[in-house]
Design a protein around this motif. Structure first.
Motif, PDB file in Angstrom:
ATOM      1  N   GLY A   7       0.778  -1.241   0.000  1.00  0.00           N
ATOM      2  CA  GLY A   7       0.000   0.000   0.000  1.00  0.00           C
ATOM      3  C   GLY A   7       0.804   1.282   0.000  1.00  0.00           C
ATOM      4  O   GLY A   7       0.230   2.364  -0.160  1.00  0.00           O
ATOM      5  N   THR A   8       2.138   1.191   0.168  1.00  0.00           N
ATOM      6  CA  THR A   8       2.921   2.430   0.232  1.00  0.00           C
ATOM      7  C   THR A   8       2.925   3.173  -1.093  1.00  0.00           C
ATOM      8  O   THR A   8       2.858   4.407  -1.114  1.00  0.00           O
ATOM      9  CB  THR A   8       4.367   2.114   0.650  1.00  0.00           C
ATOM     10  OG1 THR A   8       4.932   1.147  -0.257  1.00  0.00           O
ATOM     11  CG2 THR A   8       4.426   1.548   2.054  1.00  0.00           C
ATOM     12  N   LEU A   9       2.987   2.441  -2.195  1.00  0.00           N
ATOM     13  CA  LEU A   9       3.009   3.097  -3.504  1.00  0.00           C
ATOM     14  C   LEU A   9       1.660   3.727  -3.820  1.00  0.00           C
ATOM     15  O   LEU A   9       1.591   4.818  -4.398  1.00  0.00           O
ATOM     16  CB  LEU A   9       3.405   2.091  -4.588  1.00  0.00           C
ATOM     17  CG  LEU A   9       3.657   2.667  -5.978  1.00  0.00           C
ATOM     18  CD1 LEU A   9       4.762   3.717  -5.938  1.00  0.00           C
ATOM     19  CD2 LEU A   9       4.030   1.555  -6.962  1.00  0.00           C
ATOM     20  N   VAL A  10       0.586   3.056  -3.434  1.00  0.00           N
ATOM     21  CA  VAL A  10      -0.756   3.611  -3.671  1.00  0.00           C
ATOM     22  C   VAL A  10      -0.942   4.906  -2.881  1.00  0.00           C
ATOM     23  O   VAL A  10      -1.440   5.906  -3.405  1.00  0.00           O
ATOM     24  CB  VAL A  10      -1.834   2.581  -3.275  1.00  0.00           C
ATOM     25  CG1 VAL A  10      -3.229   3.209  -3.381  1.00  0.00           C
ATOM     26  CG2 VAL A  10      -1.741   1.342  -4.156  1.00  0.00           C
ATOM     27  N   THR A  11      -0.516   4.892  -1.619  1.00  0.00           N
ATOM     28  CA  THR A  11      -0.649   6.093  -0.783  1.00  0.00           C
ATOM     29  C   THR A  11       0.195   7.239  -1.333  1.00  0.00           C
ATOM     30  O   THR A  11      -0.275   8.384  -1.426  1.00  0.00           O
ATOM     31  CB  THR A  11      -0.207   5.783   0.657  1.00  0.00           C
ATOM     32  OG1 THR A  11      -1.033   4.750   1.192  1.00  0.00           O
ATOM     33  CG2 THR A  11      -0.318   7.028   1.532  1.00  0.00           C
ATOM     34  N   ALA A  12       1.439   6.942  -1.702  1.00  0.00           N
ATOM     35  CA  ALA A  12       2.315   7.980  -2.240  1.00  0.00           C
ATOM     36  C   ALA A  12       1.774   8.539  -3.551  1.00  0.00           C
ATOM     37  O   ALA A  12       1.820   9.757  -3.787  1.00  0.00           O
ATOM     38  CB  ALA A  12       3.721   7.420  -2.450  1.00  0.00           C
ATOM     39  N   THR A  13       1.241   7.664  -4.392  1.00  0.00           N
ATOM     40  CA  THR A  13       0.677   8.108  -5.666  1.00  0.00           C
ATOM     41  C   THR A  13      -0.534   9.007  -5.431  1.00  0.00           C
ATOM     42  O   THR A  13      -0.691  10.051  -6.078  1.00  0.00           O
ATOM     43  CB  THR A  13       0.266   6.902  -6.522  1.00  0.00           C
ATOM     44  OG1 THR A  13       1.405   6.068  -6.753  1.00  0.00           O
ATOM     45  CG2 THR A  13      -0.303   7.345  -7.861  1.00  0.00           C
ATOM     46  N   ARG A  14      -1.390   8.613  -4.501  1.00  0.00           N
ATOM     47  CA  ARG A  14      -2.565   9.435  -4.188  1.00  0.00           C
ATOM     48  C   ARG A  14      -2.150  10.805  -3.687  1.00  0.00           C
ATOM     49  O   ARG A  14      -2.735  11.834  -4.081  1.00  0.00           O
ATOM     50  CB  ARG A  14      -3.425   8.726  -3.145  1.00  0.00           C
ATOM     51  CG  ARG A  14      -4.602   9.560  -2.652  1.00  0.00           C
ATOM     52  CD  ARG A  14      -5.430   8.792  -1.625  1.00  0.00           C
ATOM     53  NE  ARG A  14      -4.618   8.318  -0.519  1.00  0.00           N
ATOM     54  CZ  ARG A  14      -4.221   9.069   0.495  1.00  0.00           C
ATOM     55  NH1 ARG A  14      -4.538  10.364   0.531  1.00  0.00           N
ATOM     56  NH2 ARG A  14      -3.502   8.555   1.476  1.00  0.00           N
ATOM     57  N   GLN A  15      -1.149  10.867  -2.829  1.00  0.00           N
ATOM     58  CA  GLN A  15      -0.690  12.151  -2.292  1.00  0.00           C
ATOM     59  C   GLN A  15      -0.129  13.046  -3.391  1.00  0.00           C
ATOM     60  O   GLN A  15      -0.448  14.247  -3.456  1.00  0.00           O
ATOM     61  CB  GLN A  15       0.363  11.902  -1.219  1.00  0.00           C
ATOM     62  CG  GLN A  15      -0.182  11.259   0.047  1.00  0.00           C
ATOM     63  CD  GLN A  15       0.910  10.827   1.002  1.00  0.00           C
ATOM     64  OE1 GLN A  15       2.055  10.641   0.604  1.00  0.00           O
ATOM     65  NE2 GLN A  15       0.563  10.664   2.273  1.00  0.00           N
ATOM     66  N   THR A  16       0.694  12.473  -4.271  1.00  0.00           N
ATOM     67  CA  THR A  16       1.277  13.272  -5.352  1.00  0.00           C
ATOM     68  C   THR A  16       0.213  13.755  -6.323  1.00  0.00           C
ATOM     69  O   THR A  16       0.205  14.932  -6.718  1.00  0.00           O
ATOM     70  CB  THR A  16       2.339  12.449  -6.097  1.00  0.00           C
ATOM     71  OG1 THR A  16       3.412  12.138  -5.213  1.00  0.00           O
ATOM     72  CG2 THR A  16       2.891  13.216  -7.296  1.00  0.00           C
ATOM     73  N   LEU A  17      -0.704  12.870  -6.722  1.00  0.00           N
ATOM     74  CA  LEU A  17      -1.724  13.257  -7.690  1.00  0.00           C
ATOM     75  C   LEU A  17      -2.707  14.259  -7.087  1.00  0.00           C
ATOM     76  O   LEU A  17      -3.190  15.154  -7.789  1.00  0.00           O
ATOM     77  CB  LEU A  17      -2.465  12.019  -8.194  1.00  0.00           C
ATOM     78  CG  LEU A  17      -1.662  11.094  -9.106  1.00  0.00           C
ATOM     79  CD1 LEU A  17      -2.519   9.913  -9.563  1.00  0.00           C
ATOM     80  CD2 LEU A  17      -1.142  11.853 -10.329  1.00  0.00           C
ATOM     81  N   THR A  18      -3.003  14.129  -5.802  1.00  0.00           N
ATOM     82  CA  THR A  18      -3.889  15.101  -5.151  1.00  0.00           C
ATOM     83  C   THR A  18      -3.282  16.491  -5.195  1.00  0.00           C
ATOM     84  O   THR A  18      -3.949  17.476  -5.547  1.00  0.00           O
ATOM     85  CB  THR A  18      -4.157  14.693  -3.698  1.00  0.00           C
ATOM     86  OG1 THR A  18      -4.817  13.418  -3.673  1.00  0.00           O
ATOM     87  CG2 THR A  18      -5.033  15.724  -2.999  1.00  0.00           C
ATOM     88  N   ALA A  19      -2.003  16.580  -4.836  1.00  0.00           N
ATOM     89  CA  ALA A  19      -1.329  17.875  -4.854  1.00  0.00           C
ATOM     90  C   ALA A  19      -1.188  18.413  -6.275  1.00  0.00           C
ATOM     91  O   ALA A  19      -1.410  19.606  -6.524  1.00  0.00           O
ATOM     92  CB  ALA A  19       0.040  17.758  -4.197  1.00  0.00           C
ATOM     93  N   ALA A  20      -0.825  17.528  -7.216  1.00  0.00           N
ATOM     94  CA  ALA A  20      -0.628  17.965  -8.601  1.00  0.00           C
ATOM     95  C   ALA A  20      -1.936  18.435  -9.223  1.00  0.00           C
ATOM     96  O   ALA A  20      -1.989  19.495  -9.865  1.00  0.00           O
ATOM     97  CB  ALA A  20      -0.019  16.836  -9.426  1.00  0.00           C
ATOM     98  N   LEU A  21      -3.015  17.669  -9.038  1.00  0.00           N
ATOM     99  CA  LEU A  21      -4.295  18.036  -9.640  1.00  0.00           C
ATOM    100  C   LEU A  21      -4.903  19.258  -8.955  1.00  0.00           C
ATOM    101  O   LEU A  21      -5.514  20.108  -9.616  1.00  0.00           O
ATOM    102  CB  LEU A  21      -5.259  16.850  -9.569  1.00  0.00           C
ATOM    103  CG  LEU A  21      -4.886  15.645 -10.429  1.00  0.00           C
ATOM    104  CD1 LEU A  21      -5.857  14.492 -10.199  1.00  0.00           C
ATOM    105  CD2 LEU A  21      -4.844  16.018 -11.906  1.00  0.00           C
ATOM    106  N   GLY A  22      -4.738  19.344  -7.635  1.00  0.00           N
ATOM    107  CA  GLY A  22      -5.244  20.519  -6.936  1.00  0.00           C
ATOM    108  C   GLY A  22      -4.536  21.788  -7.372  1.00  0.00           C
ATOM    109  O   GLY A  22      -5.169  22.813  -7.657  1.00  0.00           O
ATOM    110  N   GLY A  23      -3.214  21.734  -7.445  1.00  0.00           N
ATOM    111  CA  GLY A  23      -2.454  22.896  -7.911  1.00  0.00           C
ATOM    112  C   GLY A  23      -2.754  23.222  -9.359  1.00  0.00           C
ATOM    113  O   GLY A  23      -2.847  24.398  -9.739  1.00  0.00           O
TER     114      GLY A  23
END
Length: 252
Positions: A48-64
């Motif tokens: 689950g570490t890769l899924v969590t890290a991917t979600r965090q990066t995509l959330t920040a990228a899409l929000g910005g």
């Protein structure tokens, strides 16, 4: 058939790298063979570490991206529709646009602290400028006779925007969004590597500090796959939206 041709060179490079690390480069402690990198991806997906890290990066990228692109497109249209606004805004745009987005990390950290707000603010700054420049160019290059006709027939400013300006400018807007989406992912990962303890960039740093080159290379491959997937999806969407209209930077 086209996909097979496009994948031939990357697969050949992977095979060559695997042979090297299993043979002459077997003693390397700083790099790992592709098979070990893919195994690390599978392991990180499993726990689950890769899924969590991917979600965090995509959330920040899409929000910005949402913040920066929206502001850039709106302001770009407002400026592009007025020669006076273009003349007044050009010095400011040319002053602030060359500032590297990562140079704002210290300031943004003071304002937002660690977390999504910090990362989104840097991504928003990076994606704001390409959207503003291309929206301004699109609005300023609308056929003048169309605007004259719209005034003659009594269209309001809002009607001109939605019936003439936006339809004519949509291809360039989509190009701006494609460019901004690429910037968003790159900047998000860069901020995570440099300062923000979350996401795929932070995962890269942890892998490097724990001397796990296979996980580090696996994370790099994963980031590349995400970027490829985003670009491929936007290409498909662009082809469907502008099927009968040539679009700069992509297929008609």
């Amino acid at each position: 058939m086209r996909f097979a041709k496009a994948a031939a060179l990357p697969l050949l490079l992977l095979v060559a790298a695997e042979w090297w690390f299993r043979g002459p480069g077997a003693g390397s402690e700083s790099l790992a063979p592709p098979s070990a990198a893919f195994a690390a991806i599978v392991e990180a997906l499993g726990d689950g570490t890769l899924v969590t890290a991917t979600r965090q990066t995509l959330t920040a990228a899409l929000g910005g991206l949402a913040i920066g692109a929206s502001a850039g497109l709106v302001l770009g249209f407002l400026i592009g529709l007025s020669k006076t606004a273009i003349a007044l805004s050009t010095p400011s745009v040319e002053l602030f646009r060359p500032i590297p987005s990562v140079a704002l990390i210290p300031l943004a950290m003071l304002v937002f602290g660690f977390g999504y707000g910090f990362e989104m603010s840097i991504v928003a700054f990076a994606t704001f400028w390409p959207c503003l420049i291309l929206a301004q160019a699109a609005a300023s290059q609308i056929e003048p006779r169309l605007m004259e006709v719209s005034r003659v027939i009594g269209l309001s400013s809002t009607q001109r925007l939605f019936k003439i300006v936006l339809p004519a400018a949509m291809p360039r807007i989509f190009v701006a969004l494609r460019l901004a989406a690429g910037f968003a992912l790159v900047v998000a990962v860069t901020v995570e590597i440099a300062a923000n303890p979350q996401g795929l960039g932070y995962m890269l740093m942890i892998a490097q500090q724990s001397l796990r080159p296979e996980l580090m290379l696996g994370a790099l491959i994963w980031i590349g796959l995400i970027g490829w997937g985003v670009n491929a999806g936007l290409n498909v969407l662009q082809g469907r939206l502008f099927r009968h209209q040539p679009v700069a930077g992509g297929k008609p």
